[in-house]
Design an enzyme around this catalytic site. Sequence first.
Site, PDB file in Angstrom:
ATOM      1  N   ASP A  36       0.409  19.519   1.519  1.00  0.00           N
ATOM      2  CA  ASP A  36       1.536  20.447   1.516  1.00  0.00           C
ATOM      3  C   ASP A  36       1.002  21.877   1.671  1.00  0.00           C
ATOM      4  OD1 ASP A  36       4.219  21.182   1.127  1.00  0.00           O
ATOM      5  OD2 ASP A  36       3.984  21.331  -1.052  1.00  0.00           O
ATOM      6  N   HIS A  37       1.504  22.606   2.642  1.00  0.00           N
ATOM      7  CA  HIS A  37       1.124  24.016   2.846  1.00  0.00           C
ATOM      8  C   HIS A  37      -0.374  24.276   2.981  1.00  0.00           C
ATOM      9  CE1 HIS A  37       5.121  25.745   2.402  1.00  0.00           C
ATOM     10  NE2 HIS A  37       5.320  24.878   1.440  1.00  0.00           N
ATOM     11  N   ASP A  55       0.663  25.605   7.549  1.00  0.00           N
ATOM     12  CA  ASP A  55       1.669  26.647   7.336  1.00  0.00           C
ATOM     13  C   ASP A  55       1.094  28.001   7.719  1.00  0.00           C
ATOM     14  OD1 ASP A  55       3.517  28.479   6.528  1.00  0.00           O
ATOM     15  OD2 ASP A  55       3.554  27.878   4.430  1.00  0.00           O
ATOM     16  N   GLU A  84       5.610  25.004  10.373  1.00  0.00           N
ATOM     17  CA  GLU A  84       6.736  25.689   9.725  1.00  0.00           C
ATOM     18  C   GLU A  84       7.153  26.919  10.524  1.00  0.00           C
ATOM     19  OE1 GLU A  84       6.590  26.491   5.446  1.00  0.00           O
ATOM     20  OE2 GLU A  84       7.636  28.386   5.771  1.00  0.00           O
ATOM     21  N   GLY A 133      10.690  26.518  -6.018  1.00  0.00           N
ATOM     22  CA  GLY A 133      10.886  26.746  -7.445  1.00  0.00           C
ATOM     23  C   GLY A 133      12.332  26.552  -7.874  1.00  0.00           C
ATOM     24  N   HIS A 146      12.022  22.468   2.761  1.00  0.00           N
ATOM     25  CA  HIS A 146      11.176  22.791   1.597  1.00  0.00           C
ATOM     26  C   HIS A 146      12.036  23.419   0.509  1.00  0.00           C
ATOM     27  CE1 HIS A 146       6.859  22.486   2.958  1.00  0.00           C
ATOM     28  NE2 HIS A 146       7.555  22.057   3.997  1.00  0.00           N
ATOM     29  N   GLY A 182      13.504  22.126  -2.068  1.00  0.00           N
ATOM     30  CA  GLY A 182      14.749  21.371  -2.257  1.00  0.00           C
ATOM     31  C   GLY A 182      15.183  21.233  -3.713  1.00  0.00           C
TER      32      GLY A 182
HETATM   33 ZN   LIG Z   1       6.994  24.132   0.548  1.00  0.00          ZN
END
Ligand SMILES: [Zn+2]
Length: 286
Positions: free
Chosen positions: A80-81, A102, A132, A179, A208, A210
């Site tokens: 992720d990222h 990303d 992204e 967050g 993202h 979510g």
């Molecule tokens: Zn994310």
Amino acid sequence: MLMNMKDLLAVAHTNHFAVPAFNISSNMLLTGVMEASEEKSSPVILAIHPAELAFVRPSFIKSAIEEAHKATVPVCIHLDHGSTLEQIMEAIQCGFTSVMMDASTLPLEQNIALCKKVVELAHPINVSVEGELGTIGTTGPEAEAGTDEIIYVNPKDVVTFVEATGVDTLAVAIGTAHGIYPKNKKPELKLELLKEITAKVDIPLVLHGGSANPDEEIAMAVKLGINKINISSDIKDAFYQKCRELLADPVIREPNAIYPPCIDAMKKVAHHKIDLFDAAGKATLY
Ligand SMILES: [Zn+2]
């Protein structure tokens, strides 16, 4: 069953559901996510951020791979990222089946160049790539990185980006933030923008941040073509709220006494997300 993201999301794309990507950064979260997915017969993405990978160490990925192999549901292990080629290479060496590059805060040309490079590295070894466009917001220091102000994706850039890079999936900034939203901040999902994007490209799209969005908006986003939704804060929050409650007892200290109720609390949230994304029972489609 261990899979890459491309194959995993192709089924979701054809059948109009979204696969949850749960961020796991401890053995307890891995256990809870795997149990919840199997109980719901849902495909699942185990998402691990570079900062989480540094914490759990690469040996943790071996456990995740073993869990994936013995699981009755399809599993993808996803970085992720990732933000540098070094992070991408480390993840590939660890055995991730999918990586996110990303570079969304860089100018479009540089974002394209970096993602194209990652695709060239990853595709020959069957690893999928997520890019992204636009920038996802952040809700504070405990959340993943993001900008204070969300920069919505420009639909015109989407076609250019997808064609130039060859990415398998694309995260689009349509109004979510990483967050849990503070009380004075309301997420505003631009579903019209999502419609414009799905009319232009035919690849699985990713949402993202979510966590903590209204359920109706998320359900609508799935109907409109989102095929992967990232959930991190919501499951961790449930886990640690329960943990705080248990630790009020000053004597309790055994991990196998403390954590099972915390895992149960996070599984309840995971079950709810799986239902919300219409992913329950979809493991049978693979
Ligand atoms: Zn994310």
